[in-house]
Scaffold this motif. Structure first.
Motif, PDB file in Angstrom:
ATOM      1  N   LEU A   1       3.316  -5.157  -8.305  1.00 29.00           N
ATOM      2  CA  LEU A   1       3.368  -4.173  -7.233  1.00 29.00           C
ATOM      3  C   LEU A   1       4.162  -4.690  -6.043  1.00 29.00           C
ATOM      4  N   LYS A   2       4.853  -3.773  -5.392  1.00 27.59           N
ATOM      5  CA  LYS A   2       5.588  -4.110  -4.181  1.00 27.59           C
ATOM      6  C   LYS A   2       4.606  -4.214  -3.022  1.00 27.59           C
ATOM      7  N   GLU A   3       5.074  -4.743  -1.913  1.00 25.34           N
ATOM      8  CA  GLU A   3       4.196  -4.997  -0.770  1.00 25.34           C
ATOM      9  C   GLU A   3       3.578  -3.710  -0.217  1.00 25.34           C
ATOM     10  N   TYR A   4       4.363  -2.635  -0.108  1.00 27.30           N
ATOM     11  CA  TYR A   4       3.825  -1.387   0.430  1.00 27.30           C
ATOM     12  C   TYR A   4       2.799  -0.770  -0.516  1.00 27.30           C
ATOM     13  N   GLN A   5       2.945  -1.000  -1.829  1.00 28.68           N
ATOM     14  CA  GLN A   5       1.966  -0.490  -2.782  1.00 28.68           C
ATOM     15  C   GLN A   5       0.649  -1.249  -2.669  1.00 28.68           C
ATOM     16  N   LYS A   6       0.740  -2.554  -2.485  1.00 25.75           N
ATOM     17  CA  LYS A   6      -0.473  -3.355  -2.283  1.00 25.75           C
ATOM     18  C   LYS A   6      -1.191  -2.914  -1.011  1.00 25.75           C
ATOM     19  N   ARG A   7      -0.405  -2.665   0.036  1.00 29.30           N
ATOM     20  CA  ARG A   7      -0.973  -2.247   1.310  1.00 29.30           C
ATOM     21  C   ARG A   7      -1.684  -0.890   1.176  1.00 29.30           C
ATOM     22  N   ARG A   8      -1.066   0.004   0.415  1.00 28.85           N
ATOM     23  CA  ARG A   8      -1.661   1.329   0.223  1.00 28.85           C
ATOM     24  C   ARG A   8      -3.003   1.225  -0.496  1.00 28.85           C
ATOM     25  N   ILE A   9      -3.099   0.362  -1.494  1.00 25.22           N
ATOM     26  CA  ILE A   9      -4.362   0.169  -2.212  1.00 25.22           C
ATOM     27  C   ILE A   9      -5.410  -0.433  -1.287  1.00 25.22           C
ATOM     28  N   LEU A  10      -5.025  -1.426  -0.498  1.00 25.88           N
ATOM     29  CA  LEU A  10      -5.970  -2.051   0.423  1.00 25.88           C
ATOM     30  C   LEU A  10      -6.466  -1.069   1.485  1.00 25.88           C
ATOM     31  N   VAL A  11      -5.567  -0.239   1.992  1.00 26.80           N
ATOM     32  CA  VAL A  11      -5.976   0.739   3.002  1.00 26.80           C
ATOM     33  C   VAL A  11      -6.855   1.816   2.389  1.00 26.80           C
ATOM     34  N   PHE A  12      -6.610   2.177   1.124  1.00 30.53           N
ATOM     35  CA  PHE A  12      -7.495   3.131   0.458  1.00 30.53           C
ATOM     36  C   PHE A  12      -8.899   2.564   0.341  1.00 30.53           C
ATOM     37  N   LEU A  13      -9.006   1.290  -0.006  1.00 29.74           N
ATOM     38  CA  LEU A  13     -10.318   0.661  -0.150  1.00 29.74           C
ATOM     39  C   LEU A  13     -11.001   0.435   1.186  1.00 29.74           C
ATOM     40  N   ASN A  14     -10.209   0.171   2.240  1.00 34.66           N
ATOM     41  CA  ASN A  14     -10.760  -0.053   3.570  1.00 34.66           C
ATOM     42  C   ASN A  14      -9.789   0.504   4.614  1.00 34.66           C
ATOM     43  N   PRO A  15      -9.965   1.761   5.032  1.00 36.82           N
ATOM     44  CA  PRO A  15      -9.037   2.371   5.989  1.00 36.82           C
ATOM     45  C   PRO A  15      -9.001   1.671   7.347  1.00 36.82           C
ATOM     46  N   ASP A  16     -10.040   0.877   7.665  1.00 35.20           N
ATOM     47  CA  ASP A  16     -10.078   0.197   8.958  1.00 35.20           C
ATOM     48  C   ASP A  16      -9.095  -0.967   9.042  1.00 35.20           C
ATOM     49  N   LEU A  17      -8.448  -1.327   7.927  1.00 36.27           N
ATOM     50  CA  LEU A  17      -7.430  -2.372   7.969  1.00 36.27           C
ATOM     51  C   LEU A  17      -6.212  -1.942   8.788  1.00 36.27           C
ATOM     52  N   ASP A  18      -5.914  -0.662   8.771  1.00 35.98           N
ATOM     53  CA  ASP A  18      -4.770  -0.126   9.518  1.00 35.98           C
ATOM     54  C   ASP A  18      -5.195   1.184  10.187  1.00 35.98           C
ATOM     55  N   PRO A  19      -6.045   1.093  11.224  1.00 38.43           N
ATOM     56  CA  PRO A  19      -6.612   2.319  11.803  1.00 38.43           C
ATOM     57  C   PRO A  19      -5.604   3.199  12.538  1.00 38.43           C
ATOM     58  N   TYR A  20      -4.461   2.645  12.931  1.00 37.41           N
ATOM     59  CA  TYR A  20      -3.452   3.433  13.641  1.00 37.41           C
ATOM     60  C   TYR A  20      -2.251   3.754  12.773  1.00 37.41           C
ATOM     61  N   GLY A  21      -2.296   3.340  11.505  1.00 38.53           N
ATOM     62  CA  GLY A  21      -1.196   3.589  10.577  1.00 38.53           C
ATOM     63  C   GLY A  21      -1.663   4.384   9.382  1.00 38.53           C
ATOM     64  N   SER A  22      -1.685   3.742   8.222  1.00 30.92           N
ATOM     65  CA  SER A  22      -2.021   4.434   6.971  1.00 30.92           C
ATOM     66  C   SER A  22      -3.461   4.918   6.910  1.00 30.92           C
ATOM     67  N   GLY A  23      -4.379   4.248   7.570  1.00 29.81           N
ATOM     68  CA  GLY A  23      -5.782   4.637   7.501  1.00 29.81           C
ATOM     69  C   GLY A  23      -6.179   5.685   8.527  1.00 29.81           C
ATOM     70  N   TYR A  24      -5.265   6.053   9.412  1.00 27.45           N
ATOM     71  CA  TYR A  24      -5.584   6.973  10.498  1.00 27.45           C
ATOM     72  C   TYR A  24      -6.068   8.330   9.997  1.00 27.45           C
ATOM     73  N   ASN A  25      -5.373   8.897   9.013  1.00 27.48           N
ATOM     74  CA  ASN A  25      -5.728  10.228   8.506  1.00 27.48           C
ATOM     75  C   ASN A  25      -7.143  10.265   7.961  1.00 27.48           C
ATOM     76  N   VAL A  26      -7.491   9.284   7.155  1.00 25.31           N
ATOM     77  CA  VAL A  26      -8.814   9.275   6.526  1.00 25.31           C
ATOM     78  C   VAL A  26      -9.908   9.037   7.566  1.00 25.31           C
ATOM     79  N   ILE A  27      -9.658   8.150   8.506  1.00 30.63           N
ATOM     80  CA  ILE A  27     -10.653   7.884   9.548  1.00 30.63           C
ATOM     81  C   ILE A  27     -10.913   9.143  10.373  1.00 30.63           C
TER      82      ILE A  27
END
Length: 169
Positions: free
Chosen positions: A8-34
């Motif tokens: 997996l590329k870096e952005y794909q790994k990041r997407r999986i991590l943010v899906f599992l824990n949206p608080d890792l990126d609360p102002y970026g990828s995890g913002y919508n779910v939060i």
């Protein structure tokens, strides 16, 4: 873990991590779910009232008319409104299954079953996405999300189900 690190590329790994824990990126990828979870939780039992939701009306909830329409419904109409929406979808799915089981034509049975499954998976994925138990994919909520092409296809699908039902009578 080794497969993930290697293929997996870096952005794909990041997407999986943010899906599992949206608080890792609360102002970026995890913002919508939060924000979606906040909107759903703030609705309470009876909701805040039509067009009175703070998350949706003040712009905290992005894509409120498409991807996260269930969050808006839950915030403004509360648990009762969300339950009514789910019961209406359950009724549509029940009728679709009954049409598929009633018909003698194998093609009609498969077509009715496929349409019913399509509606079921759109509902499950969109609501799961709004609740944060599924990744954000952009799949619309049938009959409720803004967008003409999804609405046209949903109405055509229901029309086909009605046609299958009328031909079995």
């Amino acid at each position: 873990s080794v497969i993930i690190q290697k293929f997996l590329k870096e952005y794909q790994k990041r997407r999986i991590l943010v899906f599992l824990n949206p608080d890792l990126d609360p102002y970026g990828s995890g913002y919508n779910v939060i924000q979606s979870k906040i909107a759903i939780g703030s609705g309470g039992i009876i909701g805040k009232g039509f067009l009175k939701g703070t998350q949706s009306q003040l712009g905290f909830l992005p894509e409120k008319s498409t991807d996260f329409i269930f969050s808006v419904i839950s915030e403004e109409w509360g648990f009762i409104g969300a339950t009514i929406v789910l019961l209406l979808y359950a009724y549509i799915l029940y009728k679709g299954c009954m049409i598929a089981l009633k018909t003698q034509d194998k093609f009609g049975m498969l077509l009715a079953g496929g349409i019913t499954c399509m509606i079921f998976f759109h509902v499950i994925i969109n609501i799961g996405m709004a609740l944060g138990i599924m990744p954000v994919t952009g799949l619309p909520l049938t009959f409720l999300s803004y967008g003409g092409s999804n609405l046209i296809m949903s109405l055509l699908s229901i029309g086909i189900l009605i046609s299958i039902d009328s031909r079995t009578r």
